[in-house]
Design a protein around this motif. Structure first.
Motif, mmCIF file in Angstrom:
data_model
loop_
_atom_site.group_PDB
_atom_site.id
_atom_site.type_symbol
_atom_site.label_atom_id
_atom_site.label_comp_id
_atom_site.label_asym_id
_atom_site.label_seq_id
_atom_site.Cartn_x
_atom_site.Cartn_y
_atom_site.Cartn_z
ATOM 1 N N GLN A 162 -21.490 41.356 65.291
ATOM 2 C CA GLN A 162 -22.218 42.398 66.011
ATOM 3 C C GLN A 162 -23.642 41.935 66.312
ATOM 4 O O GLN A 162 -24.136 41.022 65.670
ATOM 5 C CB GLN A 162 -22.310 43.659 65.132
ATOM 6 N N TYR A 163 -24.245 42.606 67.276
ATOM 7 C CA TYR A 163 -25.696 42.448 67.442
ATOM 8 C C TYR A 163 -26.285 43.752 67.967
ATOM 9 O O TYR A 163 -25.601 44.514 68.654
ATOM 10 C CB TYR A 163 -26.027 41.238 68.328
ATOM 11 N N ASP A 176 -20.276 45.187 69.464
ATOM 12 C CA ASP A 176 -19.353 44.574 68.519
ATOM 13 C C ASP A 176 -18.525 43.562 69.301
ATOM 14 O O ASP A 176 -17.765 43.930 70.197
ATOM 15 C CB ASP A 176 -18.454 45.654 67.922
ATOM 16 N N VAL A 177 -18.713 42.284 69.002
ATOM 17 C CA VAL A 177 -18.054 41.265 69.835
ATOM 18 C C VAL A 177 -16.641 40.958 69.347
ATOM 19 O O VAL A 177 -15.944 40.154 69.947
ATOM 20 C CB VAL A 177 -18.908 39.977 69.949
ATOM 21 N N MET A 180 -15.285 44.090 71.245
ATOM 22 C CA MET A 180 -15.833 44.088 72.605
ATOM 23 C C MET A 180 -16.083 45.521 73.097
ATOM 24 O O MET A 180 -15.612 45.950 74.163
ATOM 25 C CB MET A 180 -14.934 43.298 73.573
ATOM 26 N N LYS A 181 -16.860 46.241 72.267
ATOM 27 C CA LYS A 181 -17.254 47.616 72.597
ATOM 28 C C LYS A 181 -18.718 47.792 72.213
ATOM 29 O O LYS A 181 -19.235 47.033 71.380
ATOM 30 C CB LYS A 181 -16.444 48.630 71.788
ATOM 31 N N MET A 182 -19.325 48.828 72.800
ATOM 32 C CA MET A 182 -20.661 49.179 72.350
ATOM 33 C C MET A 182 -20.571 50.438 71.486
ATOM 34 O O MET A 182 -19.872 51.385 71.827
ATOM 35 C CB MET A 182 -21.602 49.425 73.528
#
Ligand code: GTP
Ligand code: MG
Length: 718
Positions: A162-163, A176-177, A180-182
């Motif tokens: 995550q970042y 969240d990679v 692949m969602k925010m």
């Protein structure tokens, strides 16, 4: 709580520098999983994990706390641990009974000395590590800098899951990679909205996703093939890869949170429930005979008690890990360390002080029981068919010692009972009643650690105690040979006393034989070593006793009395009353009286001759020297080096390790007395150190003079 099977249980230690936010995170997890209805705060002293009065008072964790939550049909057992190095014993024991470490970092400070020390423990124990960058809402939080530091310290295995989209007060979104969602939170945190990644973040997210997929694939050949064929992995495959990477320490995932505002917490628990290895995916524990004990629910029952507390209204609570089999209420188990039987009357799943009764717990699970008769931390309880013992927890050596005393003499016995109980709760509080020093010596990990103990005894047991400077266990020895004789003679009415002993003392050195001729003041003494006895001394070193009596000048039956007299003096050295060591005594001549000679006479003659010879043999005082290793940030090296030099330290070396410097020195114990306090004030708590006994060495002449004077003054007073 539902009954969980071994493959549904995950054990996680919350570790990280003091103040990084572990207890706050624990509170948020307990709240989100419904165990508690309101979130407490560390500042108000109402968190689930810091429930002991001492923790509320000081505002930091002192004891590890176990709590279990249910998430996505998994049971997550956590142990919240104290971050301060003074309580490292708790973190080490928690790491030993869990399978994964969740290392919490403060986004303002990144990798701290505490992080590095704790990471080293995970390395020694080969435990998986997940990093959680917390406090992203702080104004000086710098997520990218923290990740860069982590990579610098732990290499390419550090992989972002995550970042945060923004840091500081605005923090409320993260990408969240893996998914692949925010994730986006309202100001009150809790359940996030899950959104598509906005266009502005898509490039960065895609790039990090690619890195993550590759890193996940790297841990498994099949995944690697699939990745080469298709260029990507499904979410399930990624999880399998991450799990494999965690187990081998081939991957250290990084996640994000703001524990205070409860952001990132639900997703963190989901990640843990999905990715943390289950108990039987980890290497098996071995019992003390070296046999691997698998967490198999069908095997005979063995449970290991790793923590004990004494709680109001409840008494002793024993926390255990089920090593194999199933533990059930109503069962009788054998305490393998004591040989006694224990009835398991109740079993609990705990969350701090909150306890939920359960009827059984299976292999791999962690729980608590009460009212055991004679069970301490470190004991193993076995069911039928098991005879295991475990001793895998290796606690750190003590590095701060104080003499402890009840203010009221009458409380002394009670104090010893309390101290024994405190040791059972925290084995890194070490108590020694020293006959030699005539003090009770309490050793621990630092000033903080001992202060906490004092606080608890004074507040909980209402018993006032005081700490004193501990005495140093000096030793005495001699540096050249000398000769003396002594006649003990007493004529008092009836039978008298008579004994005369001539002896030589010399420094004892392994392998050096007794000489045939000794010379003192031009006179020669011929020696015939007829009998050589070596006595290893309880306090280190040796006494060698040589019988060189010829022509029957002293009867063989008096030799043991002479030895006894000498030994009495060895126990209370002639210089300062400290133990003497490494001396060879040659008894070569003497006289008896046909009527008056007896054992007591020869004991006294032996003792006095020995004393005199000892004083003439250039006697020296020895002091204990310790190996000291300090881990500290580079900017403090100069100051700490200066401080060590003022402590008569011999600096042996300095190495740069990843992210910190390591100073190695030899320091006299006397000078280490307040070192941990000084170190922490010089470095603002950012250093840590270990100490271990190295050897006894001669004290410098000025120190010896001072000690001799002190001893004389003290003796005149008495
Ligand atoms: N702003 C902000 N404050 C936080 C966050 N997490 C923790 N804190 C605060 O930081 C302080 C320390 O938090 P704790 O949870 O006690 O830290 P800890 O890691 O348990 O510390 P030790 O028990 O000493 O090892 C408390 O005052 C918390 O309220 C966070 O994410 N954001
Ligand atoms: Mg805490």
């Amino acid at each position: 709580m539902k009954a969980y099977q071994s493959n549904e249980i995950k054990n996680i230690a919350l570790i990280g520098s003091s103040g990084s936010g572990k207890t706050t995170l624990a509170e948020a997890m307990l709240f989100e999983s419904g165990v508690i209805k309101r979130r407490g705060t560390v500042a108000s002293g109402n968190t689930t994990c810091d429930y002991f009065p001492v923790e509320k008072e000081y505002g930091y964790t002192v004891f590890s706390t176990i709590f279990s939550v249910e998430w996505n049909d998994k049971k997550l057992n956590f142990i919240d641990t104290p971050g301060s190095d003074d309580f490292a014993g708790s973190a080490i024991s928690a790491l030993n009974v869990t399978d994964t470490a969740l290392m919490v970092l403060n986004a303002q400070y990144g990798v701290e000395v505490g992080t590095i020390n704790l990471f080293r423990y995970t390395d020694n124990l080969k435990k998986p590590v997940i990093f959680l960058v917390n406090q992203l809402d702080k104004d000086s939080a710098d997520y990218d800098a923290v990740v860069a530091q982590l990579k610098e310290n732990y290499g390419g295995k550090v992989v972002q899951i995550q970042y945060p989209v923004q840091v500081g007060a605005d923090f409320h979104q993260m990408i969240d990679v893996l998914k692949m969602k925010m994730y986006q939170w309202k100001p009150e945190g809790g359940t996030p909205e899950i959104l598509e990644i906005p266009a502005s973040e898509l490039d960065k997210a895609t790039e990090l996703h690619k890195i993550l997929v590759e890193a996940a694939a790297e841990n498994d050949e099949q995944l690697m093939e699939k990745f080469f064929d298709e260029g990507t992995l499904t979410e399930d495959e990624m999880r399998a890869g991450i799990r494999a990477g965690l187990i081998t320490r081939g991957m250290f995932p990084v996640l994000c949170a703001d524990a205070e505002r409860d952001m990132g917490v639900r997703r963190l628990m989901e990640f843990l429930a999905n990715n943390v290895p289950i108990v039987n995916e980890m290497p098996a524990y071995t019992n003390t005979t070296g046999k691997a004990i698998l967490p198999d629910a069908k095997a005979p029952t063995s449970v290991f008690v790793f923590k004990t507390t004494v709680e109001p209204h409840l008494g002793r609570v024993s926390y255990f890990k089920v090593m194999s089999g199933v533990i059930k209420t109503g069962e009788d188990l054998t305490n393998e360390d004591r040989g006694s039987k224990e009835r398991i009357s109740q079993l609990f799943v705990v969350a701090g002080q909150t306890r939920t009764e359960v009827s059984e717990l299976v292999a791999g699970d962690i729980g608590a029981t009460v009212k055991l008769k004679d069970v301490s931390t470190g004991h193993t309880l076995n069911g039928k068919g098991a005879d295991n013992k475990f001793d895998f927890i290796k606690y750190p050596n003590a590095k701060y010692r104080r003499a402890i005393k009840a203010v009221k003499e009458a409380d002394s016995e009670k104090l010893m009972e309390i101290l024994a109980r405190m040791h059972a709760e925290d084995p890194t509080w070490v108590i020694e009643q020293s006959k030699e020093l005539k003090q009770t010596i309490l050793s621990g990990q630092g000033e903080f650690h001992l202060k906490t103990l004092k606080w608890r005894i004074e507040n909980n047991d209402k018993l006032l105690i005081e700490f004193h400077e501990p005495k140093i266990p000096y030793r005495e020895t001699i540096t050249k040979s000398a000769r003396a004789d002594y006649r003990h003679k007493k004529q008092s009415g009836g039978s008298g006393q008579f004994g005369e002993v001539h002896l030589i003392v010399e420094p004892y050195q392994e392998g050096v034989p007794v000489a045939e001729i000794y010379k003192f003041n031009g006179q020669e003494f011929k020696i015939q070593a007829r009998d050589v006895q070596e006595y290893p001394l309880e306090w280190g070193g040796k006494l060698v006793f040589v019988n060189s009596i010829t022509g029957g000048s002293i009867d063989a039956r008096f030799m043991p009395a002479i030895l006894k007299g000498i030994m009495a003096r060895m126990e209370q050295g002639p210089l300062t009353g400290s133990y003497a060591r490494d001396v060879r005594v040659i008894v070569y001549e003497g006289k008896m009286h046909p009527v008056d000679s007896n054992e007591i006479s020869f004991m006294l003659a032996g003792r006095n001759a020995f004393s005199e010879a000892f004083k003439n043999s250039a006697p020296k005082i020895l002091e204990p020297i310790y190996n000291v290793e300090v881990a500290l940030p580079a900017e403090y090296v100069g100051d700490v080096m200066g401080d060590l030099q003022s402590r008569r330290a011999m600096i042996l070396g300095m190495n740069s390790e990843k992210g910190y410097e390591k100073l190695v020195a030899k320091v006299p114990l006397k000078e280490l007395s307040n070192f941990s306090t000084a170190l922490s004030s010089i470095t603002g708590g950012r250093a840590s150190f270990t100490q271990s006994f190295a050897a006894y060495e001669l004290v410098p002449a000025d120190v010896q003079d001072k000690l001799l004077k002190e001893y004389e003054a003290q003796h005149q007073e008495e």
